[in-house]
Scaffold this active site. Structure first.
Site, PDB file in Angstrom:
ATOM      1  N   ASP A 182      11.782 -12.115  -7.981  1.00 57.98           N
ATOM      2  CA  ASP A 182      12.856 -11.689  -8.859  1.00 57.98           C
ATOM      3  C   ASP A 182      13.235 -10.269  -8.468  1.00 57.98           C
ATOM      4  O   ASP A 182      12.370  -9.406  -8.348  1.00 57.98           O
ATOM      5  CB  ASP A 182      12.351 -11.710 -10.315  1.00 57.98           C
ATOM      6  CG  ASP A 182      13.306 -12.416 -11.238  1.00 57.98           C
ATOM      7  OD1 ASP A 182      14.436 -11.917 -11.376  1.00 57.98           O
ATOM      8  OD2 ASP A 182      12.935 -13.455 -11.814  1.00 57.98           O
ATOM      9  N   ASP A 194      18.434 -10.939 -10.564  1.00 62.00           N
ATOM     10  CA  ASP A 194      18.553 -10.909 -12.018  1.00 62.00           C
ATOM     11  C   ASP A 194      19.828 -10.220 -12.488  1.00 62.00           C
ATOM     12  O   ASP A 194      20.181  -9.152 -11.974  1.00 62.00           O
ATOM     13  CB  ASP A 194      17.338 -10.122 -12.554  1.00 62.00           C
ATOM     14  CG  ASP A 194      17.264 -10.100 -14.052  1.00 62.00           C
ATOM     15  OD1 ASP A 194      17.026 -11.163 -14.631  1.00 62.00           O
ATOM     16  OD2 ASP A 194      17.455  -9.020 -14.650  1.00 62.00           O
ATOM     17  N   GLU A 240      21.623 -14.808 -10.538  1.00 67.58           N
ATOM     18  CA  GLU A 240      21.933 -15.119 -11.928  1.00 67.58           C
ATOM     19  C   GLU A 240      23.297 -14.497 -12.189  1.00 67.58           C
ATOM     20  O   GLU A 240      23.431 -13.277 -12.202  1.00 67.58           O
ATOM     21  CB  GLU A 240      20.881 -14.502 -12.856  1.00 67.58           C
ATOM     22  CG  GLU A 240      21.072 -14.959 -14.281  1.00 67.58           C
ATOM     23  CD  GLU A 240      20.268 -14.153 -15.294  1.00 67.58           C
ATOM     24  OE1 GLU A 240      19.885 -14.725 -16.304  1.00 67.58           O
ATOM     25  OE2 GLU A 240      20.029 -12.947 -15.073  1.00 67.58           O
ATOM     26  N   HIS A 296      13.170 -19.705 -17.924  1.00 68.65           N
ATOM     27  CA  HIS A 296      12.401 -18.937 -18.914  1.00 68.65           C
ATOM     28  C   HIS A 296      13.278 -18.341 -20.017  1.00 68.65           C
ATOM     29  O   HIS A 296      12.745 -17.703 -20.922  1.00 68.65           O
ATOM     30  CB  HIS A 296      11.650 -17.827 -18.182  1.00 68.65           C
ATOM     31  CG  HIS A 296      12.607 -16.845 -17.557  1.00 68.65           C
ATOM     32  ND1 HIS A 296      13.443 -17.187 -16.521  1.00 68.65           N
ATOM     33  CD2 HIS A 296      12.896 -15.565 -17.865  1.00 68.65           C
ATOM     34  CE1 HIS A 296      14.197 -16.148 -16.206  1.00 68.65           C
ATOM     35  NE2 HIS A 296      13.880 -15.148 -17.008  1.00 68.65           N
ATOM     36  N   ASP A 297      14.597 -18.477 -19.912  1.00 73.29           N
ATOM     37  CA  ASP A 297      15.486 -17.946 -20.947  1.00 73.29           C
ATOM     38  C   ASP A 297      16.052 -19.058 -21.824  1.00 73.29           C
ATOM     39  O   ASP A 297      16.894 -18.795 -22.685  1.00 73.29           O
ATOM     40  CB  ASP A 297      16.677 -17.211 -20.306  1.00 73.29           C
ATOM     41  CG  ASP A 297      16.271 -15.944 -19.588  1.00 73.29           C
ATOM     42  OD1 ASP A 297      15.272 -15.331 -20.000  1.00 73.29           O
ATOM     43  OD2 ASP A 297      16.956 -15.568 -18.615  1.00 73.29           O
TER      44      ASP A 297
HETATM   45  C1  GLC Z   1      17.820 -12.038 -17.075  1.00 71.03           C
HETATM   46  C2  GLC Z   1      16.432 -12.612 -17.219  1.00 71.03           C
HETATM   47  C3  GLC Z   1      15.961 -12.384 -18.618  1.00 71.03           C
HETATM   48  C4  GLC Z   1      15.921 -10.898 -18.868  1.00 71.03           C
HETATM   49  C5  GLC Z   1      17.263 -10.238 -18.572  1.00 71.03           C
HETATM   50  C6  GLC Z   1      17.146  -8.759 -18.465  1.00 71.03           C
HETATM   51  O1  GLC Z   1      18.744 -12.677 -17.876  1.00 71.03           O
HETATM   52  O2  GLC Z   1      16.435 -13.955 -16.854  1.00 71.03           O
HETATM   53  O3  GLC Z   1      14.711 -12.960 -18.873  1.00 71.03           O
HETATM   54  O4  GLC Z   1      15.592 -10.643 -20.198  1.00 71.03           O
HETATM   55  O5  GLC Z   1      17.796 -10.667 -17.344  1.00 71.03           O
HETATM   56  O6  GLC Z   1      16.465  -8.400 -17.295  1.00 71.03           O
END
Ligand code: GLC
Length: 565
Positions: A101, A202, A259, A332-333
Site C-alpha cells: 500500500d 491509496d 484507489e 477492508h473498507d
Molecule cells: C483509503 C483506505 C482506507 C483509509 C483511507 C485513508 O480509503 O482504503 O482504509 O482509511 O484511505 O488513508
C-alpha cells in the site's frame, strides 16, 4: 488478442491481506508478518499470484496503519524489516509477488515531516502540508473530512489550521510542493528496490486541492460539506500522476492499482490507457457504494439488481476492448459481499459462489479479500463499544450529536461499518477462530465455528474450492482474461450475466441473483464448464444458480446479439 496486450498483471489474481486481522503468530491479538509468512502455503494452494498487503509501516494506528509515521520502518506489532524482507523472498519462492500500500496523500501527524512542519511558520517544511489561517475565528473553509467533522484542525502554537481529508491525525501532504513529490517518489523507489512488484495506491484522487479553497454547498441542517467538491480528482491532478509515472513507475515497470474514487467514467482512459494513462488499473466504487449517496453519507438507500449490475457493467462496457479494471467485491473498507449482495443465511454457499463467478470473470484483474473465499459474513455488533474503526466511531458520535436514535445508528453500522470486513480471519473452529491465542483486537464473528478455512478445505464442494476452480479456469482460458465483454439480461431484476469473446470462443456467465427459480428466456450457448449446483435444468436458473458455459462459434459469428452462437 495481440501479444503486445499481454501482461503478467492482467493474468494475475490478487489476494488482499489486512494484516491486523489475518493471522496472529505472537498471541497479542494482532495479526503480524510472521503470521502471513506461515500462511503462504495456504495462499499458494489457493492459486493466487499477487498479495496486496495493507499498510504495515510504523504508525500510531489512528486509522489502522493508514497514518504512517515512518515509511522505512515496520509497525512493531507486525514485526521487523527483516520479517518483511523474508516475506517478500518467501513469497517469491512460491511464485507470489507482493504489492504494498502506498499512502501518499497524507502522513501521520507523528511523522517527522509534520512534526517539523508544525513547529513554526517559517520552518522549511511548513509548506510540506496545507496550512491556512482561520476566517473570523472559524475554519478556513466548510469542508467536511471523510471521517466526519471539519477537515481543518487548529494548531494552538502557530495559530493556523492544517487540512486533513481523513482523521485529524492524518494531515494532508502538499503535493504542490516539488520537494514533497520528490520525497514520495524516492520512498517508492526504495521499496521497489527491496523487491516488491508494485503498489496499491491509496486515496490518490485526493492529492490535488482546489487552490482557491472555496466554501462548498452544504446539505440542509449540516455545518460542513463533503470535501470531494474541492479535493477529489481536481483539474491538474494528472500532471502530478504523470510525473510519478515518468519518474518512478515507467522505468521500473511495476504493477499499479489505484484507489480512485471520483474518476468519472468518461475519464477512465486518461487513468488506465496503456500508453497515455498513468496506472495499470483503478478501483471504482459505484457497486459497493450504491447504498449511500456521497452528499448524505449516513442515509441508507435501497437499490435494485439493475442498479448493481449497471454500476459494474458500465465500466466493463467502457473498457470492453481497451483499458483494464481492478475487479473486486470486498475490501477492508467495505462489508462482506454475501451479506450485502447475496444471502448470508440459507443460500450463503450458493450466493457466495454466484457472486464470485459474476465479478471474477469480467474483464480486469480479480482481487479476493481475505475471508471472502470462505464466504465470511457481517455481524450485528451490539454496541458502539465493540467497534474499533475510527470512521464508525466518529460517525456514531456525529450522528448522536445530531439527535439520531442509537438503534438507527447501529443498524446503519451493521450495514456499512468498515469493521464488518475487518473481523479476524476464520481459520478453524478453535477458540478465536484460530486467529490468535490471545484476545483479538476486534471481536471474532461467532459463526467461525461453522465458517472457517479448515472446514472449507475438507469440503470439496466449498466456496473455497469454487474459488480455486475459478482461478484455474481463468488461468487456462485466455478468453476469460483478454476476451471482449458484452452484458446480457441488462434489464432483468433476477438474472445477470455477460459474454466474453475471443477468436471463436464465446463464454457465457449467467447468474440468478434471487432465491427463486428464474426462467432463462434464450437457450444457453455451448456446454457448462463450471456451476455452483449440479442440477441445472434447461430454461431455468435455480435460486442463486450460476453457470459458466463455453461455446465455439463459426468464424465471423462472434459478435451476436443473443447469448447463443
Ligand atoms: C483509503 C483506505 C482506507 C483509509 C483511507 C485513508 O480509503 O482504503 O482504509 O482509511 O484511505 O488513508
Amino acid at each position: 488478442m495481440e501479444t503486445r496486450d499481454r501482461n503478467w498483471w492482467k493474468e494475475s489474481v490478487v489476494y488482499q491481506i489486512y494484516p491486523r486481522s489475518f493471522q496472529d503468530s505472537g498471541g497479542d491479538g494482532v495479526g503480524d508478518l510472521r503470521g502471513i509468512i506461515n500462511r503462504l502455503g495456504y495462499l499458494s494452494d489457493l492459486g493466487i499470484d499477487v498479495i496486496w498487503i495493507c499498510p504495515v509501516y510504523d504508525s500510531p494506528n489512528d486509522d489502522n496503519g493508514y497514518d504512517i509515521r515512518d515509511f522505512y520502518k515496520m509497525q512493531a506489532e507486525y514485526g521487523t524489516m527483516e520479517d518483511m524482507l523474508e516475506l517478500i523472498v518467501s513469497a517469491e519462492a512460491l511464485g507470489i509477488r507482493i504489492i504494498m500500500d502506498l499512502v501518499a496523500n497524507h502522513t501521520s501527524d507523528e511523522h517527522a515531516w509534520f512534526v517539523e512542519s508544525r513547529s513554526s511558520k517559517d520552518n522549511p517544511k511548513r509548506d510540506w502540508y496545507i496550512w491556512r489561517p482561520g476566517l473570523g475565528g472559524e475554519e478556513p473553509t466548510n469542508w467536511e473530512s471523510n471521517f466526519g467533522g471539519s477537515a481543518w484542525e487548529y494548531d494552538e502554537d502557530t495559530q493556523e489550521y492544517y487540512l486533513h481529508c481523513f482523521s485529524r491525525k492524518q494531515p494532508d501532504l502538499n503535493w504542490e510542493n516539488p520537494e514533497v513529490r520528490r520525497n514520495i517518489f524516492s520512498m517508492m523507489e526504495w521499496w521497489i528496490d527491496k523487491g516488491i512488484a508494485g503498489f496499491r495506491i491509496d486515496a490518490i484522487t485526493f492529492i490535488k486541492k482546489d487552490q482557491r479553497f472555496p466554501n462548498l454547498k452544504t446539505e440542509e441542517g449540516r455545518r460542513y460539506a463533503p470535501l470531494a467538491g474541492a479535493s477529489l480528482n481536481q483539474p491538474g491532478i494528472l500532471d502530478f500522476l504523470h510525473e510519478m509515472k515518468r519518474e518512478v513507475l515507467k522505468p521500473r515497470n511495476v504493477m499499479t492499482v489505484a484507489e480512485a474514487p471520483g474518476v468519472p467514467i468518461e475519464q477512465i482512459h486518461e487513468y488506465v490507457d496503456e500508453q497515455s494513462g498513468v496506472f495499470n488499473m483503478i478501483f471504482q466504487f459505484d457497486h459497493v457504494d450504491l447504498d449511500v449517496k456521497p452528499a448524505a453519507k449516513g442515509i441508507y438507500h435501497s437499490w435494485k439488481l439493475t442498479d448493481f449490475k449497471h454500476a459494474l457493467s458500465k465500466w466493463q462496457t467502457e473498457t470492453a476492448d481497451k483499458g483494464w479494471m481492478a475487479l473486486f467485491m470486498e475490501n477492508h473498507d467495505h462489508v462482506r459481499s454475501v451479506s450485502k449482495f447475496g444471502s448470508d443465511s440459507l443460500y450463503r454457499e450458493e450466493s457466495s459462489k454466484m457472486l464470485a463467478a459474476y465479478y471474477f470473470l469480467m474483464r480486469g484483474t480479480p482481487f479476493i479479500y481475505q475471508g471472502q473465499e470462505i464466504g465470511m459474513t457481517n455481524h450485528h455488533f451490539a454496541s458502539i463499544e465493540e467497534y474499533r474503526d475510527i470512521e464508525s466511531i466518529n460517525f456514531h458520535a456525529y450522528e448522536t450529536a445530531l439527535g439520531r436514535p442509537k438503534a438507527d445508528i447501529l443498524n446503519h453500522l451493521a450495514k456499512r461499518s468498515r469493521d464488518q470486513g475487518r473481523m479476524p480471519m476464520q481459520w478453524s473452529a478453535e477458540p478465536m477462530a484460530g486467529f490468535t491465542s490471545g484476545e483479538p483486537w476486534l471481536r471474532v464473528n461467532p459463526n467461525y465455528t461453522s465458517i472457517n478455512v479448515e472446514q472449507s478445505l475438507h469440503d470439496g464442494n466449498s466456496i473455497l474450492h469454487f474459488y480455486r476452480k475459478l482461478i484455474r479456469l481463468r488461468r487456462e482460458n485466455k478468453a476469460l482474461i483478454y476476451g471482449s465483454y458484452r452484458e446480457i439480461y441488462k434489464d432483468s431484476e433476477e438474472l445477470g450475466g455477460y459474454v466474453r469473446t475471443l477468436g471463436n470462443e464465446e463464454w457465457t456467465i449467467l447468474c440468478n441473483f434471487t432465491d427463486r427459480n428464474a426462467a432463462i428466456p434464450a437457450p444457453l450457448a455451448g456446454s457448462i464448464v463450471l456451476s455452483n449446483r449440479n442440477d441445472h435444468e434447461a430454461d431455468i436458473m435455480k435460486p442463486y444458480e450460476t453457470v459458466i458455459c463455453k461455446a465455439e462459434c463459426e468464424a465471423g459469428q462472434e459478435e451476436t446479439a443473443s447469448p447463443s452462437c
